[in-house]
Design a protein around this motif. Structure first.
Motif, mmCIF file in Angstrom:
data_model
loop_
_atom_site.group_PDB
_atom_site.id
_atom_site.type_symbol
_atom_site.label_atom_id
_atom_site.label_comp_id
_atom_site.label_asym_id
_atom_site.label_seq_id
_atom_site.Cartn_x
_atom_site.Cartn_y
_atom_site.Cartn_z
ATOM 1 N N LYS A 140 65.697 -4.393 29.418
ATOM 2 C CA LYS A 140 66.038 -3.850 28.105
ATOM 3 C C LYS A 140 65.563 -4.772 26.988
ATOM 4 O O LYS A 140 65.097 -4.319 25.942
ATOM 5 C CB LYS A 140 67.546 -3.636 28.008
ATOM 6 C CG LYS A 140 68.054 -2.430 28.780
ATOM 7 C CD LYS A 140 69.530 -2.207 28.508
ATOM 8 C CE LYS A 140 70.023 -0.962 29.238
ATOM 9 N NZ LYS A 140 71.470 -0.721 28.988
ATOM 10 N N ARG A 141 65.681 -6.074 27.216
ATOM 11 C CA ARG A 141 65.270 -7.029 26.183
ATOM 12 C C ARG A 141 63.782 -6.943 25.919
ATOM 13 O O ARG A 141 63.338 -6.938 24.762
ATOM 14 C CB ARG A 141 65.659 -8.448 26.618
ATOM 15 C CG ARG A 141 65.430 -9.496 25.551
ATOM 16 C CD ARG A 141 66.030 -10.829 25.920
ATOM 17 N NE ARG A 141 65.404 -11.382 27.134
ATOM 18 C CZ ARG A 141 65.403 -12.685 27.410
ATOM 19 N NH1 ARG A 141 65.983 -13.544 26.587
ATOM 20 N NH2 ARG A 141 64.842 -13.115 28.524
ATOM 21 N N TYR A 142 62.995 -6.856 26.989
ATOM 22 C CA TYR A 142 61.546 -6.739 26.845
ATOM 23 C C TYR A 142 61.178 -5.415 26.190
ATOM 24 O O TYR A 142 60.302 -5.348 25.333
ATOM 25 C CB TYR A 142 60.896 -6.862 28.224
ATOM 26 C CG TYR A 142 59.385 -6.750 28.230
ATOM 27 C CD1 TYR A 142 58.611 -7.291 27.210
ATOM 28 C CD2 TYR A 142 58.734 -6.122 29.285
ATOM 29 C CE1 TYR A 142 57.228 -7.202 27.227
ATOM 30 C CE2 TYR A 142 57.343 -6.033 29.318
ATOM 31 C CZ TYR A 142 56.603 -6.567 28.289
ATOM 32 O OH TYR A 142 55.233 -6.474 28.312
ATOM 33 N N LEU A 143 61.876 -4.354 26.579
ATOM 34 C CA LEU A 143 61.584 -3.031 26.034
ATOM 35 C C LEU A 143 61.867 -2.969 24.539
ATOM 36 O O LEU A 143 61.067 -2.439 23.762
ATOM 37 C CB LEU A 143 62.419 -1.979 26.767
ATOM 38 C CG LEU A 143 62.122 -0.511 26.450
ATOM 39 C CD1 LEU A 143 60.688 -0.160 26.828
ATOM 40 C CD2 LEU A 143 63.104 0.396 27.189
ATOM 41 N N ILE A 144 62.998 -3.543 24.143
ATOM 42 C CA ILE A 144 63.397 -3.455 22.734
ATOM 43 C C ILE A 144 62.614 -4.438 21.867
ATOM 44 O O ILE A 144 62.007 -4.058 20.853
ATOM 45 C CB ILE A 144 64.910 -3.715 22.592
ATOM 46 C CG1 ILE A 144 65.699 -2.586 23.271
ATOM 47 C CG2 ILE A 144 65.292 -3.809 21.114
ATOM 48 C CD1 ILE A 144 67.187 -2.843 23.347
ATOM 49 N N ILE A 145 62.610 -5.706 22.269
ATOM 50 C CA ILE A 145 61.957 -6.729 21.441
ATOM 51 C C ILE A 145 60.433 -6.637 21.549
ATOM 52 O O ILE A 145 59.727 -6.546 20.540
ATOM 53 C CB ILE A 145 62.432 -8.135 21.840
ATOM 54 C CG1 ILE A 145 63.936 -8.263 21.647
ATOM 55 C CG2 ILE A 145 61.698 -9.191 21.006
ATOM 56 C CD1 ILE A 145 64.510 -9.592 22.107
ATOM 57 N N GLY A 146 59.939 -6.642 22.790
ATOM 58 C CA GLY A 146 58.492 -6.554 22.982
ATOM 59 C C GLY A 146 57.936 -5.238 22.464
ATOM 60 O O GLY A 146 56.913 -5.205 21.783
ATOM 61 N N GLY A 147 58.630 -4.143 22.802
ATOM 62 C CA GLY A 147 58.172 -2.832 22.331
ATOM 63 C C GLY A 147 58.188 -2.721 20.820
ATOM 64 O O GLY A 147 57.269 -2.172 20.209
ATOM 65 N N GLY A 148 59.240 -3.264 20.195
ATOM 66 C CA GLY A 148 59.331 -3.208 18.735
ATOM 67 C C GLY A 148 58.198 -3.958 18.060
ATOM 68 O O GLY A 148 57.598 -3.479 17.085
ATOM 69 N N LEU A 149 57.874 -5.136 18.594
ATOM 70 C CA LEU A 149 56.785 -5.927 18.016
ATOM 71 C C LEU A 149 55.429 -5.266 18.254
ATOM 72 O O LEU A 149 54.559 -5.263 17.366
ATOM 73 C CB LEU A 149 56.793 -7.338 18.619
ATOM 74 C CG LEU A 149 57.939 -8.238 18.167
ATOM 75 C CD1 LEU A 149 58.033 -9.472 19.052
ATOM 76 C CD2 LEU A 149 57.759 -8.644 16.699
ATOM 77 N N PHE A 150 55.239 -4.708 19.450
ATOM 78 C CA PHE A 150 53.983 -4.029 19.771
ATOM 79 C C PHE A 150 53.780 -2.825 18.850
ATOM 80 O O PHE A 150 52.695 -2.630 18.289
ATOM 81 C CB PHE A 150 54.004 -3.576 21.232
ATOM 82 C CG PHE A 150 52.705 -2.995 21.719
ATOM 83 C CD1 PHE A 150 51.782 -3.782 22.399
ATOM 84 C CD2 PHE A 150 52.390 -1.656 21.514
ATOM 85 C CE1 PHE A 150 50.574 -3.254 22.852
ATOM 86 C CE2 PHE A 150 51.193 -1.109 21.971
ATOM 87 C CZ PHE A 150 50.286 -1.909 22.634
ATOM 88 N N ILE A 151 54.825 -2.025 18.691
ATOM 89 C CA ILE A 151 54.742 -0.852 17.821
ATOM 90 C C ILE A 151 54.470 -1.269 16.380
ATOM 91 O O ILE A 151 53.652 -0.653 15.678
ATOM 92 C CB ILE A 151 56.045 -0.028 17.896
ATOM 93 C CG1 ILE A 151 56.188 0.602 19.287
ATOM 94 C CG2 ILE A 151 56.075 1.062 16.826
ATOM 95 C CD1 ILE A 151 57.557 1.192 19.555
ATOM 96 N N THR A 152 55.137 -2.334 15.940
ATOM 97 C CA THR A 152 54.914 -2.831 14.576
ATOM 98 C C THR A 152 53.465 -3.222 14.373
ATOM 99 O O THR A 152 52.836 -2.853 13.365
ATOM 100 C CB THR A 152 55.823 -4.043 14.296
ATOM 101 O OG1 THR A 152 57.193 -3.645 14.398
ATOM 102 C CG2 THR A 152 55.564 -4.600 12.901
ATOM 103 N N TYR A 153 52.917 -3.979 15.335
ATOM 104 C CA TYR A 153 51.527 -4.434 15.199
ATOM 105 C C TYR A 153 50.552 -3.260 15.191
ATOM 106 O O TYR A 153 49.730 -3.140 14.264
ATOM 107 C CB TYR A 153 51.172 -5.381 16.349
ATOM 108 C CG TYR A 153 49.693 -5.689 16.392
ATOM 109 C CD1 TYR A 153 49.115 -6.561 15.473
ATOM 110 C CD2 TYR A 153 48.851 -5.072 17.319
ATOM 111 C CE1 TYR A 153 47.762 -6.826 15.481
ATOM 112 C CE2 TYR A 153 47.494 -5.341 17.345
ATOM 113 C CZ TYR A 153 46.955 -6.213 16.425
ATOM 114 O OH TYR A 153 45.609 -6.458 16.430
ATOM 115 N N GLU A 154 50.624 -2.424 16.204
ATOM 116 C CA GLU A 154 49.649 -1.342 16.333
ATOM 117 C C GLU A 154 49.748 -0.342 15.183
ATOM 118 O O GLU A 154 48.730 0.119 14.657
ATOM 119 C CB GLU A 154 49.830 -0.624 17.672
ATOM 120 C CG GLU A 154 49.569 -1.490 18.899
ATOM 121 C CD GLU A 154 48.094 -1.808 19.085
ATOM 122 O OE1 GLU A 154 47.271 -1.445 18.232
ATOM 123 O OE2 GLU A 154 47.758 -2.436 20.109
#
Length: 308
Positions: A73-87
């Motif tokens: 969940k941590r990777y999904l929320i934090i990593g996913g949020g940053l990835f979505i922000t960047y792209e």
């Protein structure tokens, strides 16, 4: 990370995994030109949504349904949020640019990320660096200021005027340049070796479609050239991430990291070819300064694993 060599190969030979990883840099260099061409065909938001929809479908087809499992969940929320922000920030920055020249400029702002990644890694204690990191960062920032001044060299009056004509695009590009270093370092610590890219591409597409349908956007009409670019972008995205991951696991990270710092110049070259335009000599100089600054930052470090 050590590179295993075959007894038949001379020591100076660059092995296939490293070449595969470096190929991702060339594929990513087409990003700005393809983003711009697609946004001109389908609009900034609609074009970006199409890009990530196709990229997500191809990535999921290549990895299978297992791509959506085993992510913390941590990777999904934090990593996913940053990835979505960047792209999302990068795609919309290029799409919102008023001209192709401005698209090149905001795309180059994004390439502050290699220097920012090293600076963040040093600040957090993941990496050590000597005094050369400071002039390296200053040189990269000088290159961005040069690019943002247009064709008249560094002039703060022209920089302020240039950015003031489209602060949203330049602001989004700067957000992208800062989001990717954070994503790189944080997800390295929390991903547990899992590849979340197919999931993150899917989430990015969903976010962009929500924005498209919840705001006033131009309607989507079929455009053959645009469709070819969307498909090409989707394939390149999947191939690039796969090639980079393969290189990271089996290749020489030092050489791959070094190659990635030439991205600004490669991006300008690829974008010029794709958009049939030729930037002025000051733009090329600014891109070279960004690349030189990134290389100096890299040379200032004693380890390269975090940056890669």
């Amino acid at each position: 990370m050590s590179v295993q060599t075959s007894g038949q190969l001379p020591r100076h030979t660059i092995e296939l995994p490293t070449l595969t990883g470096v190929s991702a840099v060339f594929m990513w260099s087409a990003t700005v030109g393809l983003y711009r061409g697609i946004s001109e065909a389908f609009g900034a938001v609609g074009g970006s949504a199409l890009i990530f929809t196709v990229s997500a479908v191809i990535a999921v087809l290549c990895t299978g349904p297992s791509a959506f499992s085993a992510l913390s969940k941590r990777y999904l929320i934090i990593g996913g949020g940053l990835f979505i922000t960047y792209e999302t920030a990068l795609a919309l920055a290029i799409g919102y640019a008023t001209t192709r020249q401005q698209a090149l400029e905001v795309g180059t702002v994004n390439y502050l990320w290699p220097s920012f990644t090293i600076a963040l890694a040093v600040w957090l204690g993941y990496q050590r660096a000597d005094w050369r990191m400071i002039p390296g960062l200053l040189l990269s920032l000088t290159g961005i200021l040069w690019v943002s001044s247009g064709d008249r060299g560094i002039s703060f009056t022209h920089i302020i005027h240039n950015i003031g004509t489209n602060p949203v695009a330049y602001g989004l590009a700067l957000i992208a340049a800062t989001a990717w270093p954070v994503y790189t370092i944080i997800t390295r610590a929390i991903s547990e070796g899992k590849n979340g890219v197919p999931v993150f591409l899917t989430l990015t597409a969903i976010v962009l479609w929500i924005k498209y349908f919840s705001t006033s956007q131009p309607p989507l009409h079929f455009n053959f050239n645009g469709a070819i670019m969307v498909l090409t972008f989707g394939v390149l995205t999947t191939l690039a991430y796969s090639a980079w991951n393969y290189g990271v696991m089996h290749g020489n990270l030092t050489l791959m990291a070094t190659a990635s710092y030439f991205s600004p110049v490669l991006s300008v070259l690829m974008t010029s070819l794709l958009l049939h335009m030729m930037p002025g000599h000051t733009f090329w100089l600014g891109s070279l300064l960004v690349t030189a600054g990134s290389l100096i930052c890299w040379l200032s470090t004693h380890q390269t694993s975090v940056v890669a």
